[in-house]
Design an enzyme around this catalytic site. Structure first.
Site, short mmCIF file in Angstrom:
data_model
loop_
_atom_site.label_atom_id
_atom_site.label_comp_id
_atom_site.label_asym_id
_atom_site.label_seq_id
_atom_site.Cartn_x
_atom_site.Cartn_y
_atom_site.Cartn_z
N ASP A 77 4.48 3.42 38.26
CA ASP A 77 3.31 3.09 39.38
C ASP A 77 1.78 3.15 38.49
O ASP A 77 1.46 4.02 37.77
CB ASP A 77 3.07 4.10 40.52
CG ASP A 77 2.31 3.75 41.55
OD1 ASP A 77 2.88 2.95 42.49
OD2 ASP A 77 1.30 4.04 41.64
N GLU A 101 2.15 -2.49 43.21
CA GLU A 101 2.00 -1.73 41.79
C GLU A 101 2.97 -0.88 41.14
O GLU A 101 3.14 -0.42 40.28
CB GLU A 101 0.54 -1.13 41.50
CG GLU A 101 0.78 0.15 42.38
CD GLU A 101 -0.02 0.22 43.58
OE1 GLU A 101 -0.27 1.50 44.24
OE2 GLU A 101 0.24 -0.90 44.28
#
Length: 563
Positions: free
Chosen positions: A441, A484
């Site tokens: 992430d 993301e």
């Protein structure tokens, strides 16, 4: 009678220029018509052949997709039925119910997945449908006891009242996949999947080119007995009722003009759905058809253009003939001979320019130009057909890529990852090799978008995807599962090796600098597949996510592990 006698006499009294104009003009017109008709017919035949090739390509692509789909599902039921840990605690264990629910979630067209014991009694099933009932008389049960089985299309029987109608409005029909459940070398039951026939409709519709509706291109499926088992627009039963059978094509051909049961003639192509294995040998045929009037419309237009060009050039030649006056007879003979050779298809035949007089030279040059122009037009049309065939092939490849990959980064998407995930877990359990998972992430990604805009955010995601592709092995699987968030599946990799790989990725990303954003950091969670008590991909991903949240909570730009 008098007119037939007087016309030749008047022609004999006319000047040489007039005689040459009449005779030569007629010759040029006949030659132009002959050449344009010959070349236009050749062009028409070529375009009709290319139309057949395009139609056959559509049928073959659909047949290949169906064959691959049948093989994938039969391989899935085989892998599940032979998964020793899955059946270790019996046919009704929670792990069995979870595996069936997961398989149904991955493949929504699996309307029923069930497990029957050796007596044919259903012990576990999705939605508890048919639970406790006997399926001993069903073909999939008896065949599934012997080995991997793929059953032909059939209407729903026991499940007819338990399931909603199909998306097309027709009665539910299934393709059965079954295999023996083996535990400790002994067969203890049968695993079965009833796949909805709506899956076929989606496959067919996904392969139709954009111009299919305009050209009325349609795809059908016939079984090994020649019966219609799929027709477009939910018309399967209507075609069966009309007596439509597998169209008969000339021996040795796979495409041709055929009269169908509705009395119309169609350009028809058929392709056999080749078996990818003994279990999936069903003998199906995919048939593509297109009305002859539409299939050959382009060929007729090209033929009309060729004839029009020939007529125009012929008229031009006739006008030029008025300028011929002297020493023309030999040139006329030469031109007539060349025209006869061209019409006869003599190799190397052409209109040779004449130099006996300027007028004849102009005429012979015009006829040569006409011939070359018609041939050039034929080549142009052939190139157009070739380009359209390539566009169809690229469109089919793009459809497959679009369904399984993320358009921004080029990595697999969540759907593409799921198939790789289940296969990797099944392989790891069977071989006893380690399997690890990384969740990745981007730290403070929302701040990047808010500060620098979504364009800069997209550049960050693309850069991270490139780093994953460069740093991971060819056997590893990287995917973007949303926003993301990225995932990396590491086969044959233990927990410590996976932690080292994650830390290397973290350092590599931190060392990069983006033009607008500058440096970014990532947080990573690491988990590994456990032993026999592991409950599948969901738990593996949950542990990796928990480790990722821990890394975020401890300040980001770090790697955390949950075994």
């Amino acid at each position: 009678m008098c007119a037939n006698v007087n016309i030749p006499a008047r022609l004999r009294r006319a000047s040489l220029r007039t005689q040459i104009a009449v005779v030569f003009g007629l010759l040029v017109i006949v030659l132009g018509l002959l050449l344009s008709t010959l070349l236009s017919d050749m062009l028409r035949q070529h375009l009709q052949k290319q139309a057949g090739v395009s139609l056959e390509l559509a049928a073959r692509n659909a047949a290949k997709m169906l064959a691959n789909g049948l093989q994938d599902r039969s391989r899935e039921v085989q892998v599940l039925s032979q998964s020793t840990p899955l059946w270790a605690h019996g046919l009704q264990s929670p792990m069995v119910h979870q595996a069936m629910a997961r398989s149904q979630a991955i493949h929504p067209h699996s309307l029923w997945i069930g497990v029957a014991d050796l007596d044919g009694v259903v012990r576990a099933a999705t939605g508890d449908m048919l639970l406790g009932q006997s399926v001993k008389e069903r073909p999939w049960f008896s065949q599934g006891l012997r080995g991997v089985h793929v059953g032909d299309v059939h209407p729903a029987k026991l499940l007819a009242k338990l399931l909603p109608p199909s998306a097309s409005g027709e009665p539910q029909r299934f393709v059965d996949f079954s295999a023996p459940i083996v535990r400790d070398g002994q067969t203890v039951g049968v695993l079965a999947i009833h796949g909805s026939w709506d899956w076929t409709r989606e496959v067919i519709e996904s392969l139709l080119p954009p111009w299919a509706a305009e050209r009325q291109l349609q795809l059908f499926i016939f079984d090994s007995q020649g019966q219609v088992i799929y027709a477009p627009q939910g018309q399967t039963e209507a075609y069966r009722a009309s007596g439509q059978r597998l169209p008969g094509l000339p021996s040795g051909t796979s495409v041709g003009a055929v009269a169908w049961q509705d009395g119309q003639s169609y350009l028809t192509a058929q392709a056999h759905v080749s078996a990818q294995g003994p279990a999936s040998s069903l003998g199906w045929y995919v048939v593509a058809r297109e009305p002859l009037a539409l299939a050959f419309a382009e060929a007729r237009r090209a033929q009309g253009i060729a004839i029009g060009v020939g007529l125009a050039v012929a008229l031009l030649g006739a006008a030029i003939a008025w300028l011929a006056a002297r020493r023309i007879s030999m040139d006329l003979y030469a031109l007539a001979k060349a025209a006869h050779e061209i019409s006869a298809g003599t190799a190397g035949a052409s209109i040779v320019p004449s130099h006996s007089s300027r007028e004849v030279q102009i005429l012979s040059s015009a006829l040569d130009h006409m011939t070359r122009r018609l041939l050039a037009h034929s080549h142009e049309m052939e190139e157009t057909v070739r380009q359209r065939t390539q566009e169809l092939q690229r469109a089919n490849q793009a459809l497959e890529m679009q369904a399984r990959s993320d358009p921004l980064t080029g990595l697999l998407n969540r759907r593409g990852l799921e198939g790789q995930f289940d296969f990797a877990i099944a392989l790891a359990r069977r071989s006893g090799r380690p399997l690890s998972l990384l969740t990745v992430d981007v730290d403070h990604f929302k701040r990047v978008n808010d500060t620098h805009g979504h364009g800069a955010g997209d550049q960050v995601l693309q850069g991270l995807a490139r780093t994953l592709q460069q740093r991971l092995r060819r056997s590893d699987v990287a995917a973007r599962i949303g926003g993301e968030e990225f995932v990396a599946l590491l086969p044959d990799t233990g927990l410590k090796e996976a932690q080292a790989t994650a830390d290397a990725l973290r350092l590599a990303v931190a060392a990069q600098e983006y033009p607008q954003v500058g440096h970014i950091t990532i947080s990573l969670g690491v988990s590994a597949l456990r032993g026999g008590d592991e409950d599948g991909a969901s738990a593996l991903l949950q542990r990796a996510d928990a480790a990722l949240y821990q890394a975020k909570g401890e300040g980001r730009n770090r790697v955390c592990v949950q075994a």
